[in-house]
Design an enzyme around this catalytic site. Structure first.
Site: not given
Ligand code: APR
Length: 233
Positions: A176, A56, A92-93, A202, A135, A200, A108
């Site tokens: 995703s 982190y 997102n963090v 994809e 702490c 997105n 999160h």
């Molecule tokens: N523009 C739009 N979408 C994008 C881009 C971009 N430039 N680059 C990547 N993506 C999309 C990918 O297609 C995917 O669907 O962003 C998504 C990223 O997916 P993950 O990596 O699974 O991230 P996320 O969905 O935020 O994960 C959710 O999982 O591990 C935990 O706590 C963590 O908050 C996170 C949670």
């Protein structure tokens, strides 16, 4: 005038990808480099606090050096200029939404915050946290990053569900759709009668549930979507 529509936006790692912050499940993503069980669970932290604090610390340093991109800026503009309520919930963090001028709900947690495992005190995290970080409230060496790990309850769920039940539009950006409860939000919004859209790069696990999809990088699709909305306001 008809009540201005309420918009709920959910963002994931994809909205920060073009700011240089890695996603989790894309090619070469964070979960390809690190085992979730080691760095994103309470058990992993108990087993090896140095590994987790190091993971982190690196992400905190990278996020501090990143800049909001046009997608973050467009959402802040929508929140400012839309006549109705715009609620942004992020998985997102990082603090890129705030640094673009938006108000956001962090479900999160945040890299910039620390939590004491012993007394549950929360404070602004230092740039680097030691494995046995003390702490400031109780003095015990029990500080951890204030982020939600697997197996833990996301933050602000009551508030988020309230917004889901009454939103007229729901947008999911850069996520995703693989992690609940966020992955189920589109279902809740649909049941509430909202128009839903997925922005997105994809398709995701839940693409088929959305009424509309716009494929492409967030820095292109989000400003265009916001422009369309504001032109219709
Ligand atoms: N523009 C739009 N979408 C994008 C881009 C971009 N430039 N680059 C990547 N993506 C999309 C990918 O297609 C995917 O669907 O962003 C998504 C990223 O997916 P993950 O990596 O699974 O991230 P996320 O969905 O935020 O994960 C959710 O999982 O591990 C935990 O706590 C963590 O908050 C996170 C949670």
């Amino acid at each position: 005038m008809a009540r201005a529509e309420r918009i709920l936006v959910l963002t994931g790692a994809g909205i920060s990808a073009e700011s240089g912050l890695g996603t989790f499940r894309d090619e070469g993503g964070l979960w390809a480099q690190h085992d979730i069980r080691d760095v994103a669970t309470p058990e992993g932290f108990a087993r090896d606090p140095a590994l987790v604090q190091g993971f982190y610390n690196a992400r905190r340093l990278q996020a501090a050096g990143a800049a909001p991109n046009p997608a973050h800026v467009a959402l802040a503009r929508l929140q400012r200029d839309w006549p109705g309520e715009v609620t942004i919930v992020t998985q997102n963090v990082d603090a890129l939404h705030e640094r673009a001028g938006a108000e956001v709900i962090h479900m999160h947690g945040e890299l910039s915050r620390a939590l004491c495992v012993a007394c549950e005190h929360r404070w602004d995290a230092p740039p680097e946290m030691a494995p046995q970080e003390p702490c400031p409230a109780c003095g015990k060496p029990a500080a951890r990053p204030d982020v939600v790990w697997f197996g833990e309850m996301p933050y602000h769920m009551d508030l988020i569900l309230e917004h889901l039940e009454r939103c007229d539009r729901f947008a999911a950006i850069g996520t995703s759709g693989q992690v609940h409860p966020a992955a189920g939000f589109v279902q809740e919004a649909t049941l509430a009668g909202a128009a839903t859209i997925e922005l997105n790069l994809e398709s995701s696990e839940v693409s088929r549930i959305f009424h509309e999809r716009r494929a492409g990088p967030a820095t292109e699709t989000v400003p265009a979507w916001v422009e369309t909305l504001l032109a219709s306001a």
